[in-house]
Scaffold this active site. Structure first.
Site, PDB file in Angstrom:
ATOM      1  N   LYS A   1      -9.421 -12.312  -8.753  1.00 31.72           N
ATOM      2  CA  LYS A   1      -9.084 -10.985  -8.041  1.00 31.72           C
ATOM      3  C   LYS A   1      -9.602 -10.993  -6.577  1.00 31.72           C
ATOM      4  CE  LYS A   1      -7.554  -7.172  -6.839  1.00 31.72           C
ATOM      5  NZ  LYS A   1      -7.602  -5.836  -7.285  1.00 31.72           N
TER       6      LYS A   1
ATOM      7  N   CYS B   1      -7.967  -3.474  -0.687  1.00 34.00           N
ATOM      8  CA  CYS B   1      -8.024  -4.823  -1.151  1.00 34.00           C
ATOM      9  C   CYS B   1      -8.624  -5.812  -0.237  1.00 34.00           C
ATOM     10  CB  CYS B   1      -6.890  -5.208  -2.027  1.00 34.00           C
ATOM     11  SG  CYS B   1      -6.857  -3.952  -3.396  1.00 34.00           S
TER      12      CYS B   1
END
Length: 408
Positions: free
Chosen positions: A204, A258
Site C-alpha cells: 500500500k 495518501c
C-alpha cells in the site's frame, strides 16, 4: 453478522454503508459528536457521489447506526487517521489506531476479526498492533484474527471501487487472512489477494510512493523547462508519443492523505535506503513555492489581487488534507498579495463565486481542475479582471482570445 467500523471519515463511512447494504448490521463509531448527530439523521458529512443516498437509506432501514462508543461485534474495521509524526523522517503516527484497538478490547469475543484499514508503516501490525491484543490475553490467530487490509480507492469513485477493486488481505497468520477475507467477500467483487500483514503494509505504501515519484519527475521537468524557456506540456505531449512513455502532467504539488504522507512511512523505516523516495517528496513539496515564484514573475511584487481557484487536493472532492493549493494561497497571502478564493466544493462563507472572485483581479490562478472551472466562460471572466492574465497550474485551460494563458 455484526460489524463495527471505527472512524467515520472518507473511508469509514463508505465502507460502513456498503456492508449495511449487503445485509450486515453495522455500527459506525466516531468520537466527534457533530458527525455522530448528522450521520444518525442520514446526513452525509463527506462529499462523494452516491454517499448521501446510501447513508439515508441504511440509517432509515436500521442496518447502519452511528455511536460514539464501540459495541460487541463479529468484526471490527479500523479506519482512523494515521498522520505523520513531527520527527526527522515524519514517521507513521499510530496513536489513533492504537487508541481504537484498545477501545474495542472490552467488546471483543472469541473469534472476533480485527481489520486495520488505516494506512500504516510496514511491520506496524506485527510490532505494534498485535501486542495490544496479546497483552490483553488474546492469542492472535486463535482467540482473535488480526489483519491489515488497505483500501485502494479513488476519491469520487469510492463506492464503486470498494466493490470492484482487487483487495489485499494481509494476515498476521494465514488463519487471520482467511477470516478477514470471509468478511470482505460479502462486498468485494474484485480479486481477494491473501498475503502477510507486512507485505500488505508495504504494498500500500509503495503504490502511493510509486505515484508520488512519477509526479515528482514531471514537476522537476516543469522547473527545468521554465529555466530553459521550453513549453513543458508540449514536451510531455511529444514524449508520450513514445510507445513506452506515459508521463503525467505537472501540478502545484501533491496532497491528500495518501500520496503526500505514505512515502514518509517507508523513509522512516529505512532512511538510508530510501533516497529516491525522500528526494521525490522534496521536489513535490517545493512546488507551492515554485508556483508563487511564477506568480511573482507574471504580475510582479505585491500588492496585487489574485483570484485563486480551488483549495482541495484534487478535483471534484471537498477534501483539503495536505492540499498544495492551501499552501500556495498561504504563501501568497504572506507575501502581501490580496487573495480571493473560489471553491464550489468547500463550504466556507468567505469564499466567492467564480466571477465574483475575479473582480478587478490582476491574475486568475487555477490550482484545482474542478469540473466547474473547466466550464468557465473565459470571456466573462476576463471582463471582470483588471489584468487579463491566467496561470493554469493543472494544464486544463485552453488558449483564449480574451486572456493571456500561462501553463508550465
Amino acid at each position: 453478522m455484526k460489524l463495527c467500523v471505527m472512524g467515520m471519515g472518507y473511508i469509514g463511512i463508505p465502507t460502513a454503508v456498503l456492508f449495511a447494504q449487503r445485509g450486515v448490521q453495522v455500527t459506525g463509531v466516531e468520537p466527534r459528536e457533530d458527525v455522530v448527530e448528522r450521520l444518525s439523521k442520514g446526513i452525509a458529512t463527506i462529499e462523494e457521489p452516491g454517499i448521501e443516498e446510501a447513508i439515508a437509506q441504511t440509517i432509515k432501514d436500521g442496518s447502519f447506526k452511528v455511536s460514539s462508543t464501540p459495541v460487541e461485534a463479529d468484526g471490527y474495521i479500523i479506519a482512523v487517521p494515521t498522520p505523520f509524526c513531527d520527527d526527522e523522517y515524519k514517521s507513521c503516527d499510530l496513536h489513533f489506531v492504537e487508541q481504537a484497538c484498545r477501545s474495542i478490547l472490552p467488546y471483543i469475543k472469541q473469534g472476533s476479526v480485527v481489520i486495520v484499514e488505516s494506512t500504516i508503516a510496514p511491520t506496524s501490525t506485527d510490532l505494534h498492533i498485535a501486542p495490544i491484543f496479546e497483552q490483553a490475553g488474546l492469542k492472535v490467530g486463535e482467540d482473535i484474527f488480526l489483519a491489515h487490509c488497505p483500501e485502494r480507492v479513488f476519491p469520487g469513485k469510492i463506492l464503486y471501487e470498494l466493490v470492484h477493486n482487487n483487495r489485499v488481505i494481509g494476515g498476521v497468520t494465514p488463519k487471520c487472512a482467511e477470516a478477514a477475507a470471509a468478511i470482505y467477500r460479502r462486498v468485494v467483487e474484485g480479486e481477494i489477494i491473501l498475503t502477510t500483514a507486512k507485505i500488505a503494509e508495504m504494498s500500500k505504501c509503495m503504490e502511493n510512493t510509486y505515484r508520488d515519484i512519477n509526479i515528482a519527475i514531471v514537476n522537476e521537468l516543469a522547473k527545468i523547462c521554465y529555466e530553459l524557456d521550453i513549453d513543458t506540456l508540449e514536451v510531455i505531449r511529444i514524449a508520450n508519443m513514445h510507445p513506452r512513455v506515459n508521463m503525467l502532467t505537472p501540478g502545484p504539488g501533491v496532497g491528500g492523505h495518501c500520496l503526500a504522507i505514505d512515502p514518509y512511512f517507508i523513509c522512516a523505516k529505512a532512511p538510508k535506503q530510501a533516497k529516491l523516495i525522500q528526494l521525490a517528496r522534496e521536489i513535490n513539496n517545493s512546488m507551492p513555492a515554485f508556483v508563487c515564484q511564477r506568480v511573482k514573475d507574471l504580475i510582479g511584487e505585491a500588492p496585487a489581487k489574485i483570484a485563486a481557484y480551488g483549495v482541495t487536493f484534487k478535483a471534484n472532492v471537498d477534501d483539503v488534507r495536505e492540499s498544495p493549493a492551501v499552501e500556495v494561497i498561504h504563501l501568497l497571502s504572506e507575501q502581501g498579495y490580496e487573495v480571493h478564493i473560489c471553491d464550489p466544493h468547500v463550504n466556507n462563507p468567505d469564499f466567492l463565486g467564480i466571477y465574483e472572485a475575479a473582480e478587478d483581479a490582476d491574475l486568475a490562478l487555477m490550482l484545482v481542475d474542478h469540473t466547474e472551472f473547466q466550464q468557465i466562460d473565459y470571456k466573462k471572466l476576463a471582463e471582470k479582471m483588471h489584468r487579463k492574465v491566467l496561470f493554469d497550474t493543472k494544464g486544463f485551460v485552453p488558449q483564449s482570445d480574451f486572456l493571456k494563458i500561462y501553463h508550465y
